[in-house]
Scaffold this motif. Structure first.
Motif, PDB file in Angstrom:
ATOM      1  N   PHE A  21       0.839  -1.196   0.000  1.00  0.00           N
ATOM      2  CA  PHE A  21       0.000   0.000   0.000  1.00  0.00           C
ATOM      3  C   PHE A  21       0.876   1.249   0.000  1.00  0.00           C
ATOM      4  N   HIS A  22       2.010   1.189   0.717  1.00  0.00           N
ATOM      5  CA  HIS A  22       2.947   2.306   0.758  1.00  0.00           C
ATOM      6  C   HIS A  22       4.095   2.118  -0.229  1.00  0.00           C
ATOM      7  N   ASP A  23       4.597   0.895  -0.325  1.00  0.00           N
ATOM      8  CA  ASP A  23       5.844   0.646  -1.042  1.00  0.00           C
ATOM      9  C   ASP A  23       5.672   0.653  -2.557  1.00  0.00           C
TER      10      ASP A  23
ATOM     11  N   GLU B 187      -8.383   1.211   5.821  1.00  0.00           N
ATOM     12  CA  GLU B 187      -8.720  -0.223   5.770  1.00  0.00           C
ATOM     13  C   GLU B 187      -7.858  -0.949   4.750  1.00  0.00           C
ATOM     14  N   ILE B 188      -7.614  -0.337   3.584  1.00  0.00           N
ATOM     15  CA  ILE B 188      -6.776  -0.981   2.569  1.00  0.00           C
ATOM     16  C   ILE B 188      -5.333  -1.069   3.061  1.00  0.00           C
ATOM     17  N   GLU B 189      -4.874  -0.041   3.756  1.00  0.00           N
ATOM     18  CA  GLU B 189      -3.529  -0.071   4.332  1.00  0.00           C
ATOM     19  C   GLU B 189      -3.376  -1.242   5.303  1.00  0.00           C
TER      20      GLU B 189
ATOM     21  N   GLN C  95     -12.838  -2.133  -4.803  1.00  0.00           N
ATOM     22  CA  GLN C  95     -12.819  -3.597  -4.675  1.00  0.00           C
ATOM     23  C   GLN C  95     -11.523  -4.173  -5.234  1.00  0.00           C
ATOM     24  N   PHE C  96     -11.124  -3.719  -6.406  1.00  0.00           N
ATOM     25  CA  PHE C  96      -9.970  -4.338  -7.054  1.00  0.00           C
ATOM     26  C   PHE C  96      -8.638  -3.757  -6.594  1.00  0.00           C
ATOM     27  N   LEU C  97      -8.630  -2.584  -5.989  1.00  0.00           N
ATOM     28  CA  LEU C  97      -7.423  -2.158  -5.279  1.00  0.00           C
ATOM     29  C   LEU C  97      -7.137  -3.142  -4.146  1.00  0.00           C
ATOM     30  N   ARG C  98      -8.186  -3.571  -3.470  1.00  0.00           N
ATOM     31  CA  ARG C  98      -8.046  -4.537  -2.382  1.00  0.00           C
ATOM     32  C   ARG C  98      -7.612  -5.895  -2.934  1.00  0.00           C
ATOM     33  N   CYS C  99      -8.248  -6.325  -4.021  1.00  0.00           N
ATOM     34  CA  CYS C  99      -7.874  -7.612  -4.629  1.00  0.00           C
ATOM     35  C   CYS C  99      -6.414  -7.610  -5.094  1.00  0.00           C
TER      36      CYS C  99
END
Length: 644
Positions: A24-26, A49-51, A126-130
């Protein structure tokens, strides 16, 4: 006198293990994509939440489950027989697979699109999470992809007025509720059975037959579930499905013929049915469940995706419900394919993103010889950094294409269902990503739906291999003892992307067919005209933009003048060139919206490599420092080295 000590199995040099950081950061591309496509008002809400998810998918527990799922693969208990030789199809999946699937269901990787109210931006989030989950899920997102496609198909039918009896609506609503559940004990995944021995993705020769054979009355109709009192369907389906993934799913969507000369029809069927006469192995009576007219003939032995149960299935009197009109099954299944194809491309990008992360981490801890007894960290080697920088440039271009496709998919799904949230989101969208005119959204999606999967799934394979190669000999090993750097597993699994849900040639042919359609083809060409001209105008692209525009104009002229038959041998080249035009425009827009030294360089390198322009003086360049910044971000490696 210096005494040399020999190394041993426990003494001498040991390479430090690479440390994976939260992508998420890297992952700089991930950050840019999120900011470009998702309105800031939404990103501020979903970002934490994604982080957290990005951290969870790198936990040792997740990697232990992956190792278990890979080492203890699915099998048929007793090779499909009981102790006395009776046929008995019982699939066994192991703890790691079940735990990973439960993790994915509980985190709502599919449910997110259906129980979250960000309107057309649901798909993007959704797909950022996937994307972060793909390389850690051990292929559990494969049945989730079909779960997503089935949920979308049932959602479409349930949202329509009429066309369903009360009983059908009850059955489909029950299935839909299971498909979008976040409770692992209640949630369903789905199969998608099309492939038969007669020909892969070509379903025109389907040999599975469905016969309308309803039970005399509701009192005698068997139940799929006694607890929910859901009746089995009136269609009896028999045939042989040659390649069916997600064999442990609770339902399936399949194709079958109903009449000679009529096209195939689509059916929903539960995998299991209630049998009141079943007795447990302890002698307890009261009934139980059994497979719904299905025999698992054998499990497939595959090059990759080995944790995923894929089987040959014989159907004899499988009970199901028809979905949509008789003979119009291709139209119904296309709804699912639109979804499973984006899952496939996001899967490929997730594998590549993780592979780059491993290669970057390895370069920070590995030293190599550079002649005359000198050694240097791998991240200081100019050639190695140039190779990783070039990979990163390609990766970012495909991320742009992938998530623009998801953006258009989200708009298409929500065109007829505007919501307060979607209106608020649209108001906060960046001007550079203003949506297409409403009448061009579906025509643009018609191009993107096959094109993005054809290009991305094919192109990522050698790039993932390149990351594996960058680890040297250790990259070739199945590093299950250090699962977080197991690029051999990721490479094997990534290879399926170019085959699953249509090969590259098949999808390229589909793209050409869509563009040459006498009516819809003209609409899709007009949609591309809008995309190129509007994007270049927003990017203020100048002479470089003129070359991109010229590239599209030449393609368009060929598509208009030449016949489909003459163009077919070059369908792959045409499809890939259209993809490169799309990515060139998106790169220019990205560089304009969020300017910076690294993105300028990446954009120019991409454009030059694809023959769209020359590097402008002082903009782009090819210095080692710039390579380092492209790979590790503007802060370079100093901060990362301090953590080691």
């Amino acid at each position: 006198m210096v005494v040399m000590e020999p190394s041993s199995s426990n003494t001498g040099f040991f390479q430090r293990l690479p440390v994976l950081e939260n992508q998420f950061h890297d992952d700089v591309s991930f950050q840019r994509i999120a900011k470009l496509f998702v309105p800031a008002s939404i990103l501020d809400k979903v970002g934490p939440e994604i982080e957290q998810l990005g951290q969870e998918v790198l936990s040792q527990q997740i990697f232990d489950w992956i190792t278990d799922a890979e080492k203890n693969q699915p099998y048929l208990r007793g090779s499909g027989r009981d102790a006395f030789g009776r046929p008995k199809s019982e699939l066994v999946v192991t703890e790691g697979w079940r735990k990973l699937q439960d993790f994915g269901l509980a985190r709502g990787f599919v449910a997110y699109n259906y129980d979250t109210n960000y309107g057309p931006y649901n798909r993007l989030v959704q797909f950022l999470r996937c994307h972060l989950w793909e390389a850690s899920c051990a292929n559990t997102l494969c049945p989730a992809a079909m779960q997503d496609g089935a949920a979308r198909l049932l959602q479409r039918h349930l949202s329509r007025q009429g066309g369903l009896t009360d009983v059908q609506r009850q059955v489909l609503q029950t299935a839909y509720n299971h498909l979008i559940s976040r409770d692992p004990a209640n949630a369903w995944t789905s199969g998608q059975w099309m492939t038969e021995r007669t020909g892969g993705s070509d379903v025109s020769q389907t040999e599975t037959v469905a016969v309308y054979d309803p039970y005399p009355d509701s009192a005698t109709t068997p139940l799929a579930s006694a607890a929910e009192k859901t009746p089995l369907g009136p269609w009896s389906i028999s045939g042989f499905k040659w390649f069916s993934s997600a064999t442990d799913s609770q339902m399936t969507i399949l194709l079958a013929r109903t009449k000679p000369g009529l096209g195939v029809s689509a059916f929903f069927a539960p995998m299991r049915r209630h049998n009141p006469s079943l007795v447990s192995i302890t002698g307890q009576k009261g009934g139980g469940t059994e497979l719904n007219g299905i025999t698992i003939q054998r499990l497939k032995s595959k090059f990759g995706t080995q944790s995923l149960p894929t089987a040959e299935l014989e159907l004899k009197g499988m009970r199901g419900w028809m979905i949509g009109e008789e003979g119009k099954g291709i139209q119904e299944i296309s709804t699912i394919l639109n979804i499973t194809r984006v899952h496939s491309s996001v899967s490929s990008m997730g594998y590549l993103g993780r592979s780059i992360a491993v290669a970057k981490a390895y370069a920070l801890v590995r030293e190599i010889g550079v002649g005359k007894g000198k050694r240097t960290p791998l991240y200081k080697h100019p050639l190695h950094m140039r190779t990783l920088a070039n990979t990163t440039v390609d990766y970012h271009g495909m991320m742009l294409l992938d998530f623009y496709t998801l953006y258009i998919l989200g708009l298409d799904e929500h065109m007829s269902r505007p919501s307060q949230a979607s209106a608020a989101a649209a108001a906060n969208a960046t001007v550079a990503l203003s949506p297409p005119p409403k009448h061009l959204i579906s025509p643009l999606l018609r191009i993107l739906s096959s094109l993005h999967k054809a290009y991305i799934c094919e192109t990522t394979i050698p790039l993932v291999f390149g990351c594996m190669e960058s680890l040297g000999g250790v990259g070739y090993l199945i590093n299950s003892e250090s699962e977080h750097i197991n690029l051999a597993r990721i490479f094997r699994d990534a290879c399926v992307g170019a085959i699953w849900e249509g090969t590259t040639d098949l999808l390229s042919s589909d793209t050409l067919r869509a563009l040459k359609h006498p009516v819809a083809g003209k609409e899709s060409l007009s949609a591309m005209d809008w995309f190129v001209s509007d994007g270049l105008k927003l990017a203020s692209s100048g002479s470089v933009g003129d070359k991109v525009q010229s590239g599209w104009n030449k393609l368009r002229e060929r598509l208009e003048k030449e016949s489909q038959g003459n163009l077919l041998p070059e369908a792959r080249d045409i499809t890939f060139r259209i993809a490169e035009v799309l990515m060139a425009v998106l790169y220019l827009v990205d560089a304009k919206v969020n300017p910076g030294r690294e993105i300028d360089a990446m954009c120019n390198r991409y454009l030059n490599k694809r023959g769209f322009g020359e590097v402008q003086a002082g903009k782009g360049g090819n210095s080692f420092d710039l390579d380092l910044a492209i790979v590790y971000g503007s802060k370079g490696v100093g901060e990362k080295m301090a953590k080691l």
